[in-house]
Design a protein around this motif. Structure first.
Motif, short mmCIF file in Angstrom:
data_model
loop_
_atom_site.label_atom_id
_atom_site.label_comp_id
_atom_site.label_asym_id
_atom_site.label_seq_id
_atom_site.Cartn_x
_atom_site.Cartn_y
_atom_site.Cartn_z
N ALA A 198 0.52 -1.43 0.05
CA ALA A 198 0.39 0.07 0.21
C ALA A 198 1.01 1.01 0.15
CB ALA A 198 -0.74 -0.24 1.20
N VAL A 199 0.69 2.02 -0.86
CA VAL A 199 1.14 3.83 -0.67
C VAL A 199 0.45 4.98 0.04
CG1 VAL A 199 1.87 4.87 -2.08
CG2 VAL A 199 2.33 3.03 -2.49
N PHE A 200 0.54 5.77 0.81
CA PHE A 200 -0.44 6.05 1.11
C PHE A 200 0.60 7.18 0.70
CE2 PHE A 200 -0.28 2.77 3.15
CZ PHE A 200 -1.81 2.25 3.83
N ASN A 201 -0.38 8.63 0.36
CA ASN A 201 0.02 10.05 0.45
C ASN A 201 -0.83 11.21 1.40
OD1 ASN A 201 0.95 9.15 -2.86
ND2 ASN A 201 2.05 11.14 -1.44
N HIS A 202 -0.47 12.37 1.92
CA HIS A 202 -1.15 13.65 1.84
C HIS A 202 -1.74 13.07 3.93
CE1 HIS A 202 -0.11 15.27 -1.62
NE2 HIS A 202 -0.71 14.44 -1.62
N GLU A 203 -1.01 13.49 4.16
CA GLU A 203 -1.83 13.81 6.13
C GLU A 203 -1.90 11.94 6.23
OE1 GLU A 203 -2.23 16.07 8.18
OE2 GLU A 203 -1.96 17.53 6.94
N VAL A 204 -0.67 11.07 6.09
CA VAL A 204 -1.17 9.68 6.51
C VAL A 204 -0.11 9.20 8.65
CG1 VAL A 204 0.49 7.72 5.69
CG2 VAL A 204 0.43 9.66 4.29
N LYS A 205 -0.98 8.91 8.54
CA LYS A 205 -0.80 8.36 10.19
C LYS A 205 -1.05 6.68 9.95
CE LYS A 205 -3.00 8.51 14.43
NZ LYS A 205 -4.56 9.33 15.18
N LEU A 206 -0.37 6.52 10.95
CA LEU A 206 0.16 4.66 11.15
C LEU A 206 -0.27 4.68 12.35
CD1 LEU A 206 2.83 2.35 10.08
CD2 LEU A 206 1.58 2.37 12.01
N ALA A 207 -1.02 4.14 12.78
CA ALA A 207 -1.65 3.74 14.94
C ALA A 207 -0.95 3.08 14.97
CB ALA A 207 -3.09 4.07 14.75
N ASN A 208 0.10 2.45 15.51
CA ASN A 208 0.30 0.89 16.85
C ASN A 208 0.44 1.26 18.05
OD1 ASN A 208 2.18 -0.98 17.60
ND2 ASN A 208 2.21 -1.79 15.41
N PRO A 209 -0.64 -0.26 18.63
CA PRO A 209 -0.68 0.18 20.46
C PRO A 209 0.23 0.51 20.58
CG PRO A 209 -1.88 -2.00 19.35
CD PRO A 209 -1.18 -1.40 18.09
N ARG A 210 1.69 0.69 19.93
CA ARG A 210 2.69 1.17 21.24
C ARG A 210 3.75 2.39 20.45
NH1 ARG A 210 3.21 -4.13 19.63
NH2 ARG A 210 4.20 -4.08 17.80
N PHE A 211 2.88 3.18 19.16
CA PHE A 211 3.86 4.17 18.99
C PHE A 211 2.54 3.73 18.02
CE2 PHE A 211 5.22 1.13 16.21
CZ PHE A 211 5.53 1.19 14.70
N THR A 212 2.89 5.58 17.37
CA THR A 212 2.59 6.77 16.00
C THR A 212 3.13 7.12 15.11
OG1 THR A 212 0.35 7.05 17.57
CG2 THR A 212 0.30 8.17 15.40
N LEU A 213 3.21 6.42 13.64
CA LEU A 213 3.70 6.81 12.59
C LEU A 213 3.01 8.14 12.08
CD1 LEU A 213 6.49 5.16 10.39
CD2 LEU A 213 4.66 7.06 9.62
N TYR A 214 3.22 9.51 11.91
CA TYR A 214 3.19 10.63 11.24
C TYR A 214 4.02 10.72 9.80
CZ TYR A 214 -0.25 11.33 15.48
OH TYR A 214 -0.52 11.23 16.85
N SER A 215 3.03 10.51 8.65
CA SER A 215 3.82 10.89 7.67
C SER A 215 3.45 11.86 6.43
CB SER A 215 5.00 9.74 6.70
OG SER A 215 5.41 10.25 6.02
N ASP A 216 3.91 12.24 5.47
CA ASP A 216 3.07 13.03 4.51
C ASP A 216 3.27 12.01 3.33
OD1 ASP A 216 4.50 14.83 1.19
OD2 ASP A 216 3.08 15.35 2.66
#
Length: 545
Positions: free
Chosen positions: A176-194
């Motif tokens: 999967a490829v994501f663009n703009h206001e990307v958020k990966l939510a994991n119980p141990r951390f959160t990843l924010y990206s473009d």
């Protein structure tokens, strides 16, 4: 509109194809035959309608509609089939199925059998094994086996929940490829990206743009790298930054294991502790945030900037260990070895190995240590410097102790003894005690700093009292009268003590010079002394037996 039974409609189409075949036999222009593999076929509908006059190429299907295109099956409550364009519009309770692994749901579907592009709208859900993609607008390209959304969507698997404004997902590659206001939510951390690429198979997120990975304890910033969300391991490039409770680690590349708290950094490494105001640099650095231990090699430098002027220390290896972490008895040890060189504007030093412990705030220098302060040189077999709030409190020089002060190019104040204890106030020496076999060469001065002559003395204990870097009082025990030579009558062989040596060629000149190791010249090294080992009563008893 006339109602048409599916069977009758199919019968009429078959008859039309027979007529076309007959015309082709008579020499008329041939029409391209319909590729049955690409034709959208009607498998079932409760009711079918057609208006051959107004819309001859359209079939209206109502109730439990089931269609097929190649291996893709489509279900809905009602649909329109466009025969000329080989396309379908499906309404309400739309479902697409391909094999037993891919299912797509929505309220509306526009499917083109020629391009094999499916456009689904409203309440769209794509399910591929344990991966679910939800959005309101999804285009699914069957030729490339690729689905993409452009008005916001969410992808969920066993490990993570990913959201973005735009994204695409391939059921075949599980990428999967994501663009703009990307958020990966994991119980141990959160990843924010473009920009982010993610594999639902390996659970590895590929960072392709400015990204922040945060949890309660630390923060990672990276613009390029990989994060294994299942193992909590990161491989980060392009000057990525790891921040943890006031400590910041930056390097050309970083490896970090969140579970073990283990991190490695490679090339142009900078590890900055803003709380304790010190820094480690080098081309390789290791750090464990759980044990609060670190190691730096390859151009390794420790920098202390707590006192305004920074102190720079280089060695082949710098190592920091913490003990009794998160307790009232916690303390740290910094070890440096080999070829240690230190520079600060007011103090410089060299030795082969060094140990600093916060437990007693003592800096211990071993193997030919030397310290310089302005025109003063101190050396011995071992030097211990005791600190108070990062400033020198007192220093202890053990065995073959020698202090030398340069007056000019040929005259030096010199004192030697078994040991020297120097006490400081505000960074300046105020009292110096020389103990055991004391030898002195001293040049007393007039008020205008003109040297009167040279005094030589011997005693067992010498106490020097200083102010503004000048001697105020000298006390010898037992008292020694010594000998005073006028400046023009000083014997050349009396100008230097037997152990005198001036190591100006070794002294670090600036913070860049700490990397240039220069050893002592032949004949200027300290003679080796042996210390009698401490033996236990039990060992002595064994000898007697």
């Amino acid at each position: 509109m006339a109602q048409v039974k599916p069977a009758a409609g199919q019968q009429k189409k078959v008859e039309k194809k027979s007529d076309d075949s007959a015309k082709n036999k008579k020499g008329t222009a041939k029409k391209k035959p319909v590729d049955k593999r690409k034709r959208v076929d009607l498998l079932h509908a409760d009711e079918a309608q057609a208006d051959k006059l107004l819309r001859p190429d359209v079939q209206v299907l109502i109730g439990s509609v089931k269609l097929r295109h190649d291996s893709m099956y489509m279900y809905c409550d009602s649909a329109l089939i466009y025969e000329k364009t080989n396309s379908v519009e499906a309404f309400s309770n739309v479902r697409m199925e391909q094999g037993d692994t891919l299912f797509i749901y929505g309220d509306y579907l526009n499917y083109n059998g020629e391009t094999q592009l499916a456009m689904l709208r409203e309440n769209v859900k794509l399910i591929n094994r344990k991966t679910t993609l939800t959005t309101d607008s999804l285009n699914y390209d069957r030729l490339y086996n690729l689905g993409y959304y452009f008005e916001g969507g969410t992808l969920t698997d066993e490990e993570n929940i990913l959201t973005s404004d735009w994204g695409e997902y391939s059921p075949a590659t599980k990428i999967a490829v994501f663009n703009h206001e990307v958020k990966l939510a994991n119980p141990r951390f959160t990843l924010y990206s473009d920009t982010l690429k993610y594999s639902t198979d390996s659970k590895i997120a590929t960072i392709l743009g400015p990204s922040n990975i945060v949890n309660e304890k630390n923060h990672i910033y990276s613009e390029r790298g990989f994060y294994n969300t299942a193992k909590d391991q990161a491989q980060l490039l392009d000057r990525s930054v790891l921040t943890n409770e006031g400590k910041k680690l930056v390097a050309d590349s970083l490896f970090y294991d969140r579970k073990t708290g283990y991190g490695e950094a490679f090339y142009n490494v900078v590890m900055n502790d803003t709380i304790n105001k010190n820094m480690l640099t080098g081309d390789y650095c290791f750090y464990n945030e759980l044990t609060e231990s670190a190691l730096a090699t390859q151009k390794a430098v420790a920098i202390d900037y707590s006192q305004g002027d920074s102190l720079f220390m280089h060695a082949d290896t710098l190592k920091m260990n913490s003990y009794f972490v998160k307790t009232d008895s916690a303390y740290r040890e910094m070890k440096a070895y080999h070829k240690v060189r230190i520079f600060r504007k007011d103090i410089q030093g060299v030795c082969d190995s060094l140990l600093f412990s916060s437990k007693d705030s003592c800096l211990r220098m071993y193997h030919d240590p030397i310290i310089w302060n302005e025109k003063q040189q101190l050396l011995g077999e071992e030097i211990n410097v005791y600190m108070n709030d990062s400033t020198i409190d007192w220093a202890h020089i053990i065995n073959q102790a020698l202090t030398v002060e340069q007056k000019d190019s040929i005259h030096y104040n010199q004192i030697s003894g078994k040991e020297i204890k120097a006490y400081f106030q505000g960074g300046e020496a105020r009292k110096i005690d020389v103990i055991g076999n004391v030898l002195v060469i001293y040049y007393p001065e007039e008020k205008d700093s003109t040297m009167i002559g040279m005094n030589t003395s011997e005693t067992s204990l010498l106490n020097l009292h200083l102010m503004n870097r000048k001697m105020e009082k000298m006390v010898m025990s037992p008292k020694s009268n010594g000998t005073l030579y006028p400046m023009d009558q000083i014997p050349v062989d009396k100008m230097k003590l037997p152990t005198f040596v001036w190591f100006d060629y070794i002294r670090p000149q600036n913070k860049e010079d700490i990397f240039n190791w220069r050893g002592k010249k032949s004949g200027e090294t300290l003679r080796k002394t042996t210390r009698k080992p401490v033996t236990s009563p039990k060992r002595e008893l064994n000898k007697l037996n």
